[in-house]
Scaffold this motif. Structure first.
Motif, PDB file in Angstrom:
ATOM      1  N   PRO A 547       4.681   3.962  16.968  1.00 52.59           N
ATOM      2  CA  PRO A 547       3.455   4.765  17.013  1.00 52.59           C
ATOM      3  C   PRO A 547       3.319   5.627  15.763  1.00 52.59           C
ATOM      4  CG  PRO A 547       5.127   5.663  18.488  1.00 52.59           C
ATOM      5  CD  PRO A 547       5.646   4.338  18.007  1.00 52.59           C
ATOM      6  N   ALA A 548       2.094   6.013  15.467  1.00 54.71           N
ATOM      7  CA  ALA A 548       1.855   6.890  14.324  1.00 54.71           C
ATOM      8  C   ALA A 548       2.418   8.276  14.605  1.00 54.71           C
ATOM      9  CB  ALA A 548       0.363   6.988  14.043  1.00 54.71           C
ATOM     10  N   ALA A 549       2.857   8.929  13.558  1.00 52.58           N
ATOM     11  CA  ALA A 549       3.388  10.285  13.706  1.00 52.58           C
ATOM     12  C   ALA A 549       2.263  11.245  14.085  1.00 52.58           C
ATOM     13  CB  ALA A 549       4.043  10.737  12.410  1.00 52.58           C
ATOM     14  N   PRO A 550       2.567  12.263  14.887  1.00 47.48           N
ATOM     15  CA  PRO A 550       1.568  13.307  15.111  1.00 47.48           C
ATOM     16  C   PRO A 550       1.277  13.995  13.781  1.00 47.48           C
ATOM     17  CG  PRO A 550       3.709  14.004  15.929  1.00 47.48           C
ATOM     18  CD  PRO A 550       3.839  12.560  15.548  1.00 47.48           C
ATOM     19  N   SER A 551       0.111  14.591  13.668  1.00 52.68           N
ATOM     20  CA  SER A 551      -0.258  15.238  12.417  1.00 52.68           C
ATOM     21  C   SER A 551      -0.590  16.708  12.655  1.00 52.68           C
ATOM     22  CB  SER A 551      -1.464  14.538  11.781  1.00 52.68           C
ATOM     23  OG  SER A 551      -2.576  14.553  12.659  1.00 52.68           O
ATOM     24  N   ASP A 552      -0.662  17.446  11.553  1.00 48.68           N
ATOM     25  CA  ASP A 552      -1.086  18.845  11.566  1.00 48.68           C
ATOM     26  C   ASP A 552      -0.254  19.686  12.545  1.00 48.68           C
ATOM     27  OD1 ASP A 552      -2.651  20.964  10.689  1.00 48.68           O
ATOM     28  OD2 ASP A 552      -4.115  20.716  12.302  1.00 48.68           O
ATOM     29  N   VAL A 553       1.074  19.602  12.419  1.00 51.45           N
ATOM     30  CA  VAL A 553       1.942  20.433  13.262  1.00 51.45           C
ATOM     31  C   VAL A 553       1.792  21.894  12.835  1.00 51.45           C
ATOM     32  CG1 VAL A 553       4.301  20.876  14.010  1.00 51.45           C
ATOM     33  CG2 VAL A 553       3.560  18.522  13.545  1.00 51.45           C
ATOM     34  N   GLN A 554       1.473  22.743  13.795  1.00 52.22           N
ATOM     35  CA  GLN A 554       1.234  24.155  13.517  1.00 52.22           C
ATOM     36  C   GLN A 554       2.119  25.022  14.412  1.00 52.22           C
ATOM     37  OE1 GLN A 554      -1.008  25.436  11.252  1.00 52.22           O
ATOM     38  NE2 GLN A 554      -1.578  23.359  10.581  1.00 52.22           N
ATOM     39  N   THR A 555       2.530  26.166  13.874  1.00 51.43           N
ATOM     40  CA  THR A 555       3.249  27.164  14.655  1.00 51.43           C
ATOM     41  C   THR A 555       2.274  28.266  15.025  1.00 51.43           C
ATOM     42  OG1 THR A 555       5.274  26.699  13.425  1.00 51.43           O
ATOM     43  CG2 THR A 555       5.201  28.741  14.694  1.00 51.43           C
ATOM     44  N   GLU A 556       2.036  28.438  16.321  1.00 52.83           N
ATOM     45  CA  GLU A 556       1.100  29.477  16.764  1.00 52.83           C
ATOM     46  C   GLU A 556       1.764  30.846  16.854  1.00 52.83           C
ATOM     47  OE1 GLU A 556      -0.911  28.657  20.422  1.00 52.83           O
ATOM     48  OE2 GLU A 556      -2.634  27.879  19.321  1.00 52.83           O
ATOM     49  N   ALA A 568       9.073  29.480  20.323  1.00 49.29           N
ATOM     50  CA  ALA A 568       7.889  29.244  19.494  1.00 49.29           C
ATOM     51  C   ALA A 568       6.859  28.412  20.238  1.00 49.29           C
ATOM     52  CB  ALA A 568       8.274  28.535  18.203  1.00 49.29           C
ATOM     53  N   ARG A 569       5.594  28.663  19.913  1.00 48.37           N
ATOM     54  CA  ARG A 569       4.483  27.833  20.363  1.00 48.37           C
ATOM     55  C   ARG A 569       4.106  26.881  19.230  1.00 48.37           C
ATOM     56  NH1 ARG A 569       0.176  30.688  24.157  1.00 48.37           N
ATOM     57  NH2 ARG A 569       1.556  31.889  25.516  1.00 48.37           N
ATOM     58  N   LEU A 570       4.082  25.582  19.554  1.00 44.78           N
ATOM     59  CA  LEU A 570       3.729  24.560  18.563  1.00 44.78           C
ATOM     60  C   LEU A 570       2.520  23.769  19.044  1.00 44.78           C
ATOM     61  CD1 LEU A 570       7.228  23.004  17.727  1.00 44.78           C
ATOM     62  CD2 LEU A 570       6.041  24.827  16.488  1.00 44.78           C
ATOM     63  N   THR A 571       1.681  23.372  18.110  1.00 45.68           N
ATOM     64  CA  THR A 571       0.583  22.469  18.407  1.00 45.68           C
ATOM     65  C   THR A 571       0.544  21.377  17.350  1.00 45.68           C
ATOM     66  OG1 THR A 571      -1.067  23.687  17.118  1.00 45.68           O
ATOM     67  CG2 THR A 571      -0.764  24.359  19.413  1.00 45.68           C
TER      68      THR A 571
END
Length: 639
Positions: A547-556, A568-571
């Motif tokens: 599968p394709a990698a998730p993108s735009d990993v952000q730390t909230e 940590a909160r991640l999206t």
């Protein structure tokens, strides 16, 4: 001493409030997201765009289709008749972590094959009356084809209930019911299937009853399921009928189902079934309540009133608080033993429920169902909690955990072993998992060929289909075979000899293209003692690309929990076709931090000293457990 009726009330208030010994101070002080709950007035202000926990409370697993096995375990059980509702309290109303926690001690529901609907029970006057289920519960239930229902608890005045809350609940604005609109929005956002309405507050009148009936009509127009609890009557008073009667039929008429209070009688249930049929409804839209909170499978039940011998079931069955098997246990092994007895009976075999005991297990009456109806199917026997977490045979975390979002589909039959003489013993093992927190373990010295029936399936095979199994056997010969029932044939696959380490075996099934695989078993040939661990079983069509990698990993948000650990909160942005996402701390040692089916995850514990910077990696995992390249972000440990 409380009556059986009062257990329903007490559990929802004082008992539930006391389940958590310590609640984090406030949401503003911690990154921990919590499950959602409201009063009728406060839900009107809910907006997922401003609720900081909303994205962490979403279930994304679709409701699986499920079917009866081609060869059910128990000839006594009757298919396509009674359904089973389970009203389960997993945690207190408030302070309930949304996505699991770092503790193995959790009611990891895993006999989904006997449950049709799970009601997320709870609520109290002091905390909240309208509860949305944890996304973890909904993820696991949906993967098994079980609907999940949120709960509305309007309590008796003796336990803090206020008639004004009921009026607020059914308040109209023109042709709209604002609270119903919000409940629809909550269910759609959170990803569950409907609402259980339990109105037990005294002081109502006929107009309030009419408003409640109209509220149900309005709510049902959304397509959500509505289950009515037998308490409020057509006069607005609270009077438990313990049956379908003229006093509560108006509510049942507008609802999908009704949960009948516990004090039913044989004649009352027969009359209820007859009245339902006169109304043009199925009697199985009525669930006869059985309160098992206090005594579990030691509860005295007149089973013949619901399941008369040799005749069709009278109504469906509703369990109140079957998590007794967990609450009363001394530890995980005891919990699984009690849970097996509750659902399957004291013989521990769904195909053999013959006993003089009153409690014969649900498997004695209700045919099991399987959600294994489409390719790919892969299970690592992960129960959704454990003492450690392994990935492809390597332990990546030694931290205890629970997270039902990561639960796999577990064996349909636990445990059904055929053969003569001494037989092997299957079990779920938390000590040596292959992927996740659990493996299947088979031990014993069989005196004949033993077939361990595992999975009922309905999988149409293709020319590319293959069967895979990962197992290990220690120092002796395995004498293991996989047995696949395909159409009218039985294919036996030899799994080889000694395998001290995990070994993956793959068998092509292309010759059966167009046929249907209906059953997966393991056969243990007779001989010396056997100890075998099964880490994975799957039926897949090979995938050439991960599968394709998730993108735009952000730390909230990052929140320090102690001198050496942060949360940590991640999206991130979802990958097409991902079953789940796994989060790691990269470095010399790759550490598993948790996982979710969602695109937002709270990581409860990241080893990180003050001033240290760590790379956090997120991988997408497909239904076949193919893994994407990692996407990453960095986190610095601030004071």
């Amino acid at each position: 001493m409380p009556t059986r009726r009062q257990f329903l009330v007490l559990s929802s208030t004082a008992a539930l409030t006391g389940l958590l010994s310590e609640t984090p101070a406030t949401a503003a002080e911690t990154a921990q997201p919590f499950a959602s709950y409201w009063h009728p007035a406060t839900i009107l202000n809910w907006d997922p765009s401003t609720d900081r926990d909303a994205k962490y409370n979403r279930s994304t697993v679709p409701l699986a289709r499920r079917v009866a096995p081609a060869r059910p375990a128990n000839a006594h059980a009757r298919p396509n008749e009674a359904r089973v509702q389970a009203l389960v309290a997993y945690a207190p109303t408030s302070g309930n972590p949304a996505q699991g926690s770092l503790d193995m001690n959790y009611y990891a529901t895993n006999y989904w094959q006997y449950i049709d609907e799970l009601v997320f029970w709870g609520g109290s006057a002091s905390e909240g009356l309208i509860l949305a289920p944890n996304p973890t519960v909904t993820d696991a239930a949906h993967r098994n084809g079980v609907r999940v229902i949120g709960n509305v608890f309007l309590p008796p005045t003796a336990y803090g209930g206020q008639i004004q809350w009921v009026r607020d609940f059914v308040r109209r604005e023109g042709d709209r019911f604002p609270v119903a609109d919000k409940m629809v929005q909550v269910a759609r956002h959170h990803g569950f299937d409907g609402w259980f309405l339990n109105q037990e507050t005294a002081g109502g009148n006929t107009q309030l009853a009419t408003d409640m009936r109209d509220f149900i009509v309005y709510l049902k127009k959304s397509g959500l399921r509505v289950i009515w609890y037998d308490a409020m009557t057509d006069t607005g008073s609270v009077s438990w009928q313990n049956a379908l009667t003229a006093r509560n039929r108006a509510f049942f008429e507008q609802s999908d189902e009704m949960f009948l209070n516990f004090w039913w009688s044989t004649q009352g249930l027969a009359n209820s079934a007859a009245l339902a049929q006169q109304m043009g409804r199925s009697p199985y839209d009525l669930a006869s309540g059985v309160d098992v909170e206090a005594n579990g499978y030691n509860t005295s039940v007149t089973w013949a009133s619901i399941f008369p011998e040799g005749r069709p079931h009278v109504t469906s069955l509703g369990f109140y608080r079957p998590e007794w098997t967990f609450k009363s246990s001394t530890g995980p092994a005891d919990f699984y033993s009690r849970d097996n007895r509750f659902w399957v009976g004291q013989n521990g075999d769904p195909s053999n429920t013959t006993t003089t005991a009153n409690w014969k297990g649900v498997a004695h009456y209700v045919t099991e169902l399987t959600p294994i109806t489409q390719l790919p199917f892969v299970t690592n026997f992960n129960t959704g909690h454990g003492r450690k977490f392994a990935v492809n045979g390597t332990v990546r975390s030694t931290q205890a955990w629970n997270n039902l979002s990561l639960q796999d589909v577990l064996p349909t039959w636990r445990w059904s072993v055929t053969g003569s003489g001494t037989k092997v013993t299957p079990s779920l093992d938390w000590d040596d998992p292959y992927d996740g927190g659990t493996a299947l373990k088979i031990t014993g010295t069989p005196q004949s060929a033993n077939d361990v029936r595992l999975f009922a399936t309905s999988l149409r095979l293709t020319g590319a289909s293959q069967f895979e199994i990962v197992h290990r056997t220690g120092t002796g010969p395995s004498r293991l075979q996989a047995v696949l029932k395909i159409g009218t044939t039985e294919q036996v696959l030899d799994l080889g000899g000694v395998s001290g380490a995990w070994r993956r075996s793959v068998f092509p099934l292309g010759e059966h293209s167009g046929a249907t695989l209906t059953e997966i078993s393991l056969r243990v040939l007779p001989g010396a003692a056997v100890t075998a661990l099964i880490g994975r079983i799957g039926v897949t069509n090979p995938v050439l690309t991960p599968p394709a990698a998730p993108s735009d990993v952000q730390t909230e948000q990052v929140s320090r929990t102690n001198a050496t650990t942060v949360s940590a909160r991640l999206t991130w942005t979802r990958s097409p076709g991902a079953r789940q996402y796994r989060v790691y701390k990269a470095g010399t040692e790759r550490i598993f931090l948790g996982g979710t089916a969602n695109d937002a995850y709270f990581v409860p514990a990241i080893p990180l000293a003050i001033g240290e910077t760590a790379r956090i990696e997120v991988e997408a995992v497909s239904e076949a457990f193919d893994v994407s390249p990692p996407a990453s972000t960095s986190i610095t440990g601030t004071p």
